[in-house]
Design a protein around this motif. Structure first.
Motif, PDB file in Angstrom:
ATOM      1  N   ILE A 125     -48.528 -31.245  -2.193  1.00 15.69           N
ATOM      2  CA  ILE A 125     -47.537 -31.917  -1.355  1.00 15.69           C
ATOM      3  C   ILE A 125     -47.067 -30.926  -0.298  1.00 15.69           C
ATOM      4  CG2 ILE A 125     -45.348 -33.165  -1.308  1.00 15.69           C
ATOM      5  CD1 ILE A 125     -45.767 -33.697  -4.319  1.00 15.69           C
ATOM      6  N   GLY A 129     -57.937 -36.042   0.556  1.00 16.13           N
ATOM      7  CA  GLY A 129     -56.691 -36.371   1.233  1.00 16.13           C
ATOM      8  C   GLY A 129     -56.259 -37.793   0.930  1.00 16.13           C
ATOM      9  N   LEU A 130     -55.048 -37.947   0.420  1.00 20.40           N
ATOM     10  CA  LEU A 130     -54.516 -39.272   0.110  1.00 20.40           C
ATOM     11  C   LEU A 130     -53.611 -39.790   1.220  1.00 20.40           C
ATOM     12  CD1 LEU A 130     -53.670 -38.717  -3.668  1.00 20.40           C
ATOM     13  CD2 LEU A 130     -55.779 -39.627  -2.662  1.00 20.40           C
ATOM     14  N   SER A 131     -52.955 -38.878   1.914  1.00 15.97           N
ATOM     15  CA  SER A 131     -52.116 -39.214   3.057  1.00 15.97           C
ATOM     16  C   SER A 131     -52.021 -37.964   3.925  1.00 15.97           C
ATOM     17  CB  SER A 131     -50.719 -39.674   2.607  1.00 15.97           C
ATOM     18  OG  SER A 131     -49.993 -38.601   2.044  1.00 15.97           O
ATOM     19  N   ARG A 132     -51.193 -38.019   4.935  1.00 17.92           N
ATOM     20  CA  ARG A 132     -51.078 -36.877   5.848  1.00 17.92           C
ATOM     21  C   ARG A 132     -50.586 -35.630   5.124  1.00 17.92           C
ATOM     22  NH1 ARG A 132     -47.276 -36.622  11.305  1.00 17.92           N
ATOM     23  NH2 ARG A 132     -47.883 -34.500  11.945  1.00 17.92           N
ATOM     24  N   ARG A 133     -49.744 -35.794   4.116  1.00 17.97           N
ATOM     25  CA  ARG A 133     -49.111 -34.639   3.464  1.00 17.97           C
ATOM     26  C   ARG A 133     -49.417 -34.525   1.974  1.00 17.97           C
ATOM     27  NH1 ARG A 133     -45.699 -31.995   6.729  1.00 17.97           N
ATOM     28  NH2 ARG A 133     -44.915 -33.034   8.594  1.00 17.97           N
ATOM     29  N   ILE A 134     -50.192 -35.432   1.403  1.00 14.12           N
ATOM     30  CA  ILE A 134     -50.476 -35.414  -0.032  1.00 14.12           C
ATOM     31  C   ILE A 134     -51.979 -35.418  -0.247  1.00 14.12           C
ATOM     32  CG2 ILE A 134     -50.173 -36.585  -2.235  1.00 14.12           C
ATOM     33  CD1 ILE A 134     -47.593 -37.765  -1.178  1.00 14.12           C
ATOM     34  N   SER A 135     -52.441 -34.528  -1.145  1.00 14.23           N
ATOM     35  CA  SER A 135     -53.862 -34.436  -1.458  1.00 14.23           C
ATOM     36  C   SER A 135     -54.062 -34.347  -2.958  1.00 14.23           C
ATOM     37  CB  SER A 135     -54.481 -33.191  -0.800  1.00 14.23           C
ATOM     38  OG  SER A 135     -54.301 -33.192   0.596  1.00 14.23           O
ATOM     39  N   ASP A 166     -61.350 -35.022   7.355  1.00 16.82           N
ATOM     40  CA  ASP A 166     -59.946 -34.753   7.044  1.00 16.82           C
ATOM     41  C   ASP A 166     -59.585 -35.190   5.630  1.00 16.82           C
ATOM     42  OD1 ASP A 166     -59.506 -33.658   9.520  1.00 16.82           O
ATOM     43  OD2 ASP A 166     -58.786 -35.529  10.423  1.00 16.82           O
ATOM     44  N   LYS A 167     -60.445 -36.003   5.026  1.00 15.98           N
ATOM     45  CA  LYS A 167     -60.173 -36.536   3.685  1.00 15.98           C
ATOM     46  C   LYS A 167     -60.905 -35.802   2.574  1.00 15.98           C
ATOM     47  CE  LYS A 167     -57.558 -40.039   5.002  1.00 15.98           C
ATOM     48  NZ  LYS A 167     -56.145 -40.150   4.578  1.00 15.98           N
ATOM     49  N   LYS A 202     -54.964 -27.271   1.754  1.00 15.48           N
ATOM     50  CA  LYS A 202     -53.578 -27.073   2.162  1.00 15.48           C
ATOM     51  C   LYS A 202     -53.091 -25.662   1.866  1.00 15.48           C
ATOM     52  CE  LYS A 202     -52.613 -31.320   3.552  1.00 15.48           C
ATOM     53  NZ  LYS A 202     -52.208 -31.620   4.945  1.00 15.48           N
TER      54      LYS A 202
END
Length: 296
Positions: A243, A211-217, A176-177, A45
């Motif tokens: 975030i 990657g935990l979600s679209r906007r959080i890693s 992506d993850k 990110k």
């Protein structure tokens, strides 16, 4: 008169037309667009994992204003409000010169150090024809202490304020993850704290993102210093969350790395995770498109 002649002519016309359409289909099939090479972006990110450089570069014309903020040690307890009464900071500006070149400068509160770097992508991971399975990024930088001399009565040299580092980042975005990278690093110090300390330190940095979600890693980096000269110094390790909110990337993390540039991180990390010498901190990245977007 032969009444079957019109029917034969109609049948022949239909067959000819069908053949013509078939030939047109074959010609159009040959004109289908060939697959293109697709370069892989957003491995991380941010252009930093947490403490270390990531394989990611800024896009051309993007100015990234970075704030690195670190509190004191959590194990200091209530007397120091669990480290929140203490604060260290680094302010930086990074700029994307081209798609494969990023440069940056910064200033840290500790020892009033200035730092700068250049980051060049030699190999860019890609998919499709002539796919490249990984990225290779070279980083070179230096630091300059502007704090008053510890002993102004002796003969001090300007070059003693300086240190330099170089590293090669080899990384791959698996999906992506998941992204992983490794970065062999060398740090040279013109002046060491003790005469017995080596001027050159050799290290390997390992970093990753899940990657935990679209906007959080979830991100983490660890630096192993191979020839760390003293037992009271430790290997930097940081773990936290990225975030993403629009043009901002907000990192919350825990680390034992006291310094916020390569010199202090590799050569001055007295804190130990095993002893609870852990600091809470955050990094803020705000990107601005100030130059014209260039073609890749």
């Amino acid at each position: 008169m032969n009444t079957n002649r019109p029917m034969l002519l109609a049948l022949l016309a239909t067959l000819c037309a069908g053949k013509a359409f078939s030939q047109d289909d074959d010609l159009l099939a040959g004109l289908e667009e060939a697959p293109k090479k697709e370069y892989v972006y957003n491995a991380f990110k941010s252009s930093r994992v947490i403490m270390t450089h990531s394989m990611e570069l800024l896009r051309p014309g993007v100015l990234d204003f970075r704030i690195l903020h670190r509190f004191g040690k959590l194990n200091q307890g209530a007397k120091n409000f669990y480290g929140l009464d203490e604060a260290w900071i680094r302010l930086g500006l990074d700029y994307g010169v081209t798609n494969n070149l990023t440069v940056g400068i910064g200033r840290s509160k500790y020892k009033q150090e200035l730092d700068g770097f250049a980051k060049w992508r030699v190999i860019h991971q890609a998919k499709g024809p002539k796919a490249l399975p990984f990225s290779l990024v070279l980083v070179g930088g230096g630091t300059l202490s502007t704090a008053p001399w510890a002993d102004p009565t002796r003969k001090n040299y300007f070059t003693s304020r300086m240190a330099y580092y170089a590293q090669a980042i080899i990384g791959r975005k698996f999906s992506d993850k998941l992204t992983l990278q490794v970065a062999p690093t060398i740090l040279h110090r013109n002046l060491t704290e003790l005469k017995s300390d080596p001027h050159d330190l050799y290290a390997v940095a390992i970093g990753g993102r899940i990657g935990l979600s679209r906007r959080i890693s979830l991100t983490a980096d660890y630096v192993y210093v191979a020839n760390q000269p003293r037992k009271e110094l430790h290997h930097p390790f940081s773990i936290g969350f990225d975030i993403e909110t629009g043009g901002h990337v907000f990192q919350l993390h825990f680390t034992n790395a006291f310094g916020m540039n390569e010199r202090t991180m590799l050569s001055e990390t007295p804190n130990s995770w095993g002893k609870g010498d852990v600091q809470f901190g955050f990094n803020i990245s705000r990107a601005f498109q100030i130059g014209h977007k260039k073609k890749k």
